[in-house]
Design a protein around this motif. Structure first.
Motif, short mmCIF file in Angstrom:
data_model
loop_
_atom_site.label_atom_id
_atom_site.label_comp_id
_atom_site.label_asym_id
_atom_site.label_seq_id
_atom_site.Cartn_x
_atom_site.Cartn_y
_atom_site.Cartn_z
N UNK A 108 0.82 -1.22 0.00
CA UNK A 108 0.00 0.00 0.00
C UNK A 108 0.85 1.27 0.00
N UNK A 109 2.13 1.12 -0.23
CA UNK A 109 3.02 2.28 -0.24
C UNK A 109 2.59 3.26 -1.34
N UNK A 110 2.65 4.55 -0.97
CA UNK A 110 2.31 5.64 -1.89
C UNK A 110 0.85 5.64 -2.32
N UNK A 111 -0.02 4.93 -1.57
CA UNK A 111 -1.45 4.90 -1.88
C UNK A 111 -2.27 5.66 -0.84
N UNK A 112 -1.59 6.29 0.16
CA UNK A 112 -2.33 6.93 1.23
C UNK A 112 -2.80 5.92 2.25
N UNK A 113 -1.93 4.97 2.59
CA UNK A 113 -2.27 3.92 3.55
C UNK A 113 -2.47 4.52 4.95
N UNK A 114 -3.06 3.72 5.85
CA UNK A 114 -3.30 4.15 7.22
C UNK A 114 -1.97 4.55 7.87
N UNK A 115 -1.89 5.79 8.34
CA UNK A 115 -0.71 6.35 9.02
C UNK A 115 0.56 6.23 8.18
N UNK A 116 0.42 6.28 6.88
CA UNK A 116 1.60 6.18 6.01
C UNK A 116 2.48 7.41 6.19
N UNK A 117 3.78 7.19 6.30
CA UNK A 117 4.73 8.28 6.52
C UNK A 117 6.11 7.79 6.12
N UNK A 118 6.95 8.66 5.56
CA UNK A 118 8.31 8.23 5.18
C UNK A 118 9.19 8.07 6.42
N UNK A 119 9.01 6.98 7.12
CA UNK A 119 9.58 6.83 8.45
C UNK A 119 11.10 6.66 8.45
N UNK A 120 11.61 5.84 7.55
CA UNK A 120 13.06 5.64 7.49
C UNK A 120 13.75 6.96 7.17
N UNK A 121 13.21 7.68 6.19
CA UNK A 121 13.81 8.96 5.82
C UNK A 121 13.75 9.95 6.98
N UNK A 122 12.61 9.98 7.67
CA UNK A 122 12.45 10.93 8.78
C UNK A 122 13.45 10.66 9.89
N UNK A 123 13.76 9.37 10.11
CA UNK A 123 14.63 9.02 11.24
C UNK A 123 16.11 9.24 10.96
N UNK A 124 16.47 9.49 9.72
CA UNK A 124 17.89 9.67 9.41
C UNK A 124 18.50 10.86 10.15
N UNK A 125 17.70 11.88 10.37
CA UNK A 125 18.20 13.07 11.08
C UNK A 125 18.44 12.79 12.56
N UNK A 126 17.83 11.76 13.09
CA UNK A 126 17.83 11.54 14.53
C UNK A 126 18.55 10.25 14.94
N UNK A 127 19.25 9.62 14.02
CA UNK A 127 19.82 8.32 14.34
C UNK A 127 21.15 8.10 13.65
N UNK A 128 21.90 7.13 14.18
CA UNK A 128 23.18 6.72 13.58
C UNK A 128 22.96 5.74 12.44
N UNK A 129 21.90 4.95 12.55
CA UNK A 129 21.61 3.92 11.56
C UNK A 129 20.10 3.71 11.52
#
Length: 570
Positions: A108-129
């Motif tokens: 369901x990626x890129x279809x407006x799924x329930x609570x869909x969010x670019x999570x891996x990308x968002x976490x790059x600013x806040x994490x080592x890996x």
């Protein structure tokens, strides 16, 4: 015969267990409920929190206290976003934590799924890996790398994204290869020539000073640092969470003369402390213009930040201090206790302690901060773990409440984060229950700070954690209004237009929050009431307590030589 199968949730839980993750904090919902259940099934302790921020704070505090990351489990979208504050706090504090976020189904990626969010990308600013396993059999590899990355080098946050359809998907057990637990972090040592140069500079110093940071506490360097302080006779200043690496009652502790020590030292050795805002960037007017810094840090990029060091010692703090000790054993040296520098420091210590004592002995009501903290200090056990947050509550409490053991103080830290208190206290109480069952956890907060995560009082009661929360209540942020002034002011118009932004509701009965969840609550207005409530709470090792301590809304710190926050002069 049909081969046994495993779900993604089971593989994830087993992988965490294989990496010696013992604690998980979080809030469950679609799609991660089964992950929490699987974690419990393999023996990982799961603590259900009331807010993802507090859950992440708790998991990171476990990382600091134990050296192994705690896990934080959150749902997709908003759940993960709420945890980002905890990830940022862990990264800035250099504490290991592994955050696991459920996410939308892959189809369901890129279809407006329930609570869909670019999570891996968002976490790059806040994490080592951060990574999303590409398949069920890839989960063990990703978990091992996340745990290893969180503790190797400079510790920090790591993120694992688990797609919702992977949680209950199955795979034959024979196809899953679990990764053995990662090795302890490699230990690096400083160059021998840098060790020799450090001791040469110290020997020629007239006004030396050690600054002991929380990096030294995390490195378990207390034994070596204590021996170094005693052998060399050096004055030392702990940072807030460096308190207790060497006991606050050690005769060489100059915390009560902090400003004077920083201003006049000619050589400063930084042991796991950074020249950031907490140490005023190492610059005048807080420091002598010609001061020489010797930096010990595990992170090469930290060496030389804001001030060029005279010596840079890159390595594990415990190992580097051992190198210094070996050099001193071969060529003994001790800074003279009869020096003029020691006289200057001791005179200032006495002056500041006398000023605090004078404020503490004031009999007027409502009480002031110093009266409250001096009363508490006399009653706390030496081995209690103190959690502290708030503005004046944290700053004044740090100067009065003693820490005698390492990793026994948790506070707002390098990021200056408000709202960490109850999450940290829950983490500390869970660790204490397993490893130090007689230890008490005392969480001392301002009323504003308590408001950030006050509903975690229910978590504390649900898990039978005998935490003592002391809310130092001045009716506001920094300062508040007494009830009469509040009532008169609200007559002037709409509260949103006339009430000062720093004001909170006067005489709020925060103790009733704890009572609502079957803990004990105390409303306190006098030193005698405070004494009795602390004594009763310490005697009861089974019931959480909240002491709501009313103080003068205008109570403040004693006069300071410098403002606490150094504005940039670059």
């Amino acid at each position: 015969m049909k081969e046994e199968s495993l779900t993604g949730a089971q593989i994830l839980a087993e992988s965490l267990k294989a990496q010696e993750v013992e604690y998980m904090f979080g809030i469950v919902g679609v799609p991660v409920i089964e992950v929490a259940m699987a974690a419990q099934a393999v023996g990982i302790k799961y603590v259900g929190m009331r807010n993802e921020q507090a859950a992440c704070y708790a998991a990171s505090a476990v990382g600091y206290l134990t050296g192994r990351p705690g896990a934080c489990l959150v749902v997709s979208g908003p759940g993960l976003i709420h945890a980002l504050g905890g990830m940022a706090n862990a990264n800035v504090n250099c504490w290991p934590v592994v955050v696991i976020g459920g996410s939308s189904d892959r189809n369901q990626e890129n279809m407006g799924a329930f609570q869909e969010f670019p999570q891996v990308e968002a976490c790059r600013l806040y994490s080592k890996f951060c990574a999303r396993p590409s398949s069920l059999d890839a989960i063990p590899l990703v978990v091992e790398k996340a745990v290893r990355s969180s503790i190797y080098g400079r510790p920090g946050a790591c993120y694992i994204d688990i797609a919702g359809d992977m949680v209950n998907a199955t795979i034959d057990k024979s196809k899953v290869q679990y990764i053995p637990c990662c090795l302890p972090p490699p230990v690096s040592m400083a160059e021998p020539c840098a060790i020799a140069k450090t001791l040469s500079i110290l020997r020629s110093s007239q006004r030396p000073l050690l600054i002991i940071g929380k990096g030294a506490a995390y490195a378990r360097a207390e034994k070596n640092i204590n021996e170094f302080v005693d052998r060399c006779g050096l004055p030392f200043l702990p940072t807030p969470m460096g308190k207790g690496v060497v006991s606050d009652d050690h005769p060489n502790c100059v915390a009560a003369a902090r400003s004077r020590a920083l201003l006049h030292a000619d050589v400063i050795v930084l042991l796991g402390a950074r020249l950031n805002w907490m140490l005023h960037f190492g610059l005048p007017p807080r420091y002598h213009p010609d001061v020489k810094f010797i930096q010990v840090d595990i992170c090469a990029e930290e060496l030389g930040n804001n001030v060029k060091p005279s010596v840079a010692l890159l390595g594990d703090i415990k190992a580097v201090v051992q190198q210094l000790l070996e050099y001193v054993q071969e060529q003994p040296w001790k800074y003279p206790s009869s020096s003029e520098w020691w006289k200057i420091l001791k005179d200032k210590i006495k002056e500041n302690e006398d000023a605090s004592q004078e404020l503490a002995l004031q009999k007027s009501l409502p009480m002031n901060y110093y009266t409250v903290f001096h009363c508490i200090r006399k009653l706390l056990p030496r081995d209690c773990l103190i959690v502290s947050e708030g503005a004046n509550t944290m700053d004044i409490g740090r100067t009065i409440l003693k820490n005698f053991l390492p990793r026994h103080r948790l506070d707002a830290g390098t990021f200056g984060t408000m709202g960490v208190g109850l999450g940290f206290a829950i983490a500390a109480a869970m660790v204490a229950k397993d490893h130090y069952p007689e230890q008490r956890v005392v969480c001392i907060e301002g009323d504003s700070a308590f408001g950030f995560s006050g509903m975690e009082a229910e978590t504390i009661c649900r898990y039978n954690l005998p935490i003592i929360i002391i809310v130092v209540n001045n009716n506001g942020i920094y300062s508040g209004l007494d009830e009469d002034t509040w009532n008169e002011m609200t007559k002037l118009g709409e509260p949103a237009t006339v009430v000062p932004p720093v004001s909170l509701l006067p005489n709020a009965h925060y103790e009733q929050v704890m009572s609502a969840f079957r803990g004990k609550g105390y409303f306190i207005q006098t030193p005698l009431e405070l004494q009795k409530a602390v004594e009763a709470s310490l005697l009861d090792s089974r019931t959480p307590a909240l002491l709501n301590v009313m103080i003068d809304p205008s109570s403040d710190r004693k006069k300071q030589d410098f403002h606490w926050l150094t504005r940039s002069n670059l």
